[in-house]
Design an enzyme around this catalytic site. Structure first.
Site, PDB file in Angstrom:
ATOM      1  CE  LYS A 165      -2.262  -0.880   3.738  1.00 37.70           C
ATOM      2  NZ  LYS A 165      -1.792  -2.112   4.427  1.00 37.70           N
TER       3      LYS A 165
ATOM      4  NE  ARG B  25       6.115  -0.562  10.062  1.00 39.77           N
ATOM      5  CZ  ARG B  25       4.871  -0.638   9.430  1.00 39.77           C
ATOM      6  NH1 ARG B  25       4.977   0.045   8.496  1.00 39.77           N
ATOM      7  NH2 ARG B  25       3.850  -0.967   9.758  1.00 39.77           N
TER       8      ARG B  25
ATOM      9  NE  ARG C  92       1.276  -4.657  11.354  1.00 38.64           N
ATOM     10  CZ  ARG C  92       2.284  -4.530  10.371  1.00 38.64           C
ATOM     11  NH1 ARG C  92       3.301  -4.915  10.378  1.00 38.64           N
ATOM     12  NH2 ARG C  92       1.798  -3.457   9.687  1.00 38.64           N
TER      13      ARG C  92
ATOM     14  NE  ARG D 132      -4.533  -1.298   9.921  1.00 39.57           N
ATOM     15  CZ  ARG D 132      -3.338  -0.564   9.412  1.00 39.57           C
ATOM     16  NH1 ARG D 132      -3.448   0.624   9.054  1.00 39.57           N
ATOM     17  NH2 ARG D 132      -2.393  -1.416   9.214  1.00 39.57           N
TER      18      ARG D 132
ATOM     19  NE  ARG E 251       7.397  -3.068   5.863  1.00 45.38           N
ATOM     20  CZ  ARG E 251       6.248  -2.954   5.939  1.00 45.38           C
ATOM     21  NH1 ARG E 251       5.345  -2.279   4.844  1.00 45.38           N
ATOM     22  NH2 ARG E 251       5.183  -3.239   6.930  1.00 45.38           N
TER      23      ARG E 251
HETATM   24  P1  AMP Z   1       0.668   0.587   9.259  1.00 47.79           P
HETATM   25  O1  AMP Z   1       1.739   1.374   9.181  1.00 47.79           O
HETATM   26  O2  AMP Z   1      -0.542   1.013   8.285  1.00 47.79           O
HETATM   27  O3  AMP Z   1       0.916  -0.906   8.782  1.00 47.79           O
HETATM   28  O4  AMP Z   1       0.167   0.673  10.741  1.00 47.79           O
HETATM   29  C1  AMP Z   1       1.043   0.106  11.841  1.00 47.79           C
HETATM   30  C2  AMP Z   1       0.004  -0.018  13.071  1.00 47.79           C
HETATM   31  O5  AMP Z   1      -0.381   1.460  13.386  1.00 47.79           O
HETATM   32  C3  AMP Z   1      -1.102  -0.777  13.262  1.00 47.79           C
HETATM   33  O6  AMP Z   1      -0.862  -2.081  13.244  1.00 47.79           O
HETATM   34  C4  AMP Z   1      -1.949  -0.419  13.981  1.00 47.79           C
HETATM   35  O7  AMP Z   1      -1.661  -0.717  15.405  1.00 47.79           O
HETATM   36  C5  AMP Z   1      -1.880   1.038  13.964  1.00 47.79           C
HETATM   37  N1  AMP Z   1      -2.625   1.705  12.939  1.00 47.79           N
HETATM   38  C6  AMP Z   1      -2.670   2.391  11.754  1.00 47.79           C
HETATM   39  N2  AMP Z   1      -3.441   2.788  11.343  1.00 47.79           N
HETATM   40  C7  AMP Z   1      -4.638   2.364  12.136  1.00 47.79           C
HETATM   41  C8  AMP Z   1      -6.098   2.242  11.952  1.00 47.79           C
HETATM   42  N3  AMP Z   1      -6.600   3.231  10.735  1.00 47.79           N
HETATM   43  N4  AMP Z   1      -6.790   2.151  12.849  1.00 47.79           N
HETATM   44  C9  AMP Z   1      -6.362   1.781  14.166  1.00 47.79           C
HETATM   45  N5  AMP Z   1      -4.739   1.448  14.191  1.00 47.79           N
HETATM   46  C10 AMP Z   1      -4.318   1.826  13.338  1.00 47.79           C
END
Ligand code: AMP
Length: 242
Positions: A32, A182, A193, A107, A149
């Site tokens: 993404k 990360r 996740r 989400r 990654r």
């Molecule tokens: P990402 O970088 O999008 O993979 O997000 C990393 C982490 O941030 C996720 O595993 C969640 O813990 C938190 N997070 C990111 N976006 C959201 C969202 N829209 N709602 C809730 N938690 C989020």
């Protein structure tokens, strides 16, 4: 990049094509972020990544960041209320007026409803509903992508130690800064996740599918081919949703 081809989806839609508000959906590691960066370059509209906004709060040590840190490192979702307010705030900035790419948001179904309701207010530009594209990749493939990654600590370029390594291990090709992993890109956190994604985000996909504003793009191809698939989907969805 092959985007100048006359058969490119954007060329077919007209040179002034703008995708408006876009949701990029998909499991962790489907690409993404990479695809959002390409759309930013192609259309000149901003990427809004809730993960990046949260990590920025953590880096700055804000109250919100302190609340989010532990939840994020466990692979669970941060509270809808926190994330919704963060997005609401971001959508009020002027650079969103021609459209934007939401990456990692919504989400949950509550977040999707909040977003739809928020941007139906004519004060929010562009006055268009969102269209959603889900990038689809098989589980095993995702596991390699996630655990391999690495991200440049300065320019945020994304590498993968298996499929797209830097010229020198641990160092960004573009600016020589160190690459970092990360803390949630481990196998255990990935499994959690994925579970969270399947439980919470599947209803978001069903929501936009039911509204007729949803398409899938095959994410198991090279970056440019995925980009073309995403753009084709956007052109079709936007033409149908006008
Ligand atoms: P990402 O970088 O999008 O993979 O997000 C990393 C982490 O941030 C996720 O595993 C969640 O813990 C938190 N997070 C990111 N976006 C959201 C969202 N829209 N709602 C809730 N938690 C989020």
């Amino acid at each position: 990049m092959t985007n100048t081809s006359a058969s490119h989806p954007t060329a077919l839609a007209g040179t002034d094509f703008l995708p408006g508000p876009v949701l990029l959906l998909g499991a962790p590691g489907v690409g993404k972020g990479t695809q959002a960066q390409l759309l930013v370059t192609q259309y000149g509209i901003p990427q809004i990544s809730t993960g990046d906004l949260l990590r920025d709060n953590i880096a700055r040590g804000t109250e919100l960041g302190l609340k989010a840190k532990e939840i994020m490192s466990s692979g669970h979702l941060v509270d809808d209320g926190i994330v919704n307010q963060m997005v609401l705030h971001r959508l009020q900035e002027k650079d969103t007026h021609c459209g934007y790419i939401l990456d990692g948001y919504p989400r949950t179904l509550d977040q999707a409803r909040f977003l739809d309701h928020t941007i139906s207010d004519p004060a929010f530009l562009p006055r268009l509903s969102v269209v959603a594209v889900s990038i689809v990749v098989a589980y095993d493939q995702l596991l390699r992508r996630i655990t391999g990654r690495r991200i440049c600590s300065v320019c945020k370029s994304i590498y993968n130690v298996y499929s797209n390594p830097p010229d020198t291990e641990g160092v960004c090709d573009l600016d020589g800064a160190s690459l970092v992993q990360r803390s949630d890109d481990t196998e255990a956190v990935f499994a959690q996740r994925m579970k969270t994604f399947e439980e919470q985000t599947a209803p978001v996909i069903a929501h936009y599918r039911n509204l007729g504003r949803f398409a899938e793009a095959n994410g198991d191809q090279n970056v440019e081919a995925v980009n073309t698939a995403v753009e084709e989907a956007l052109v079709k969805l936007r033409q149908a949703a006008r």
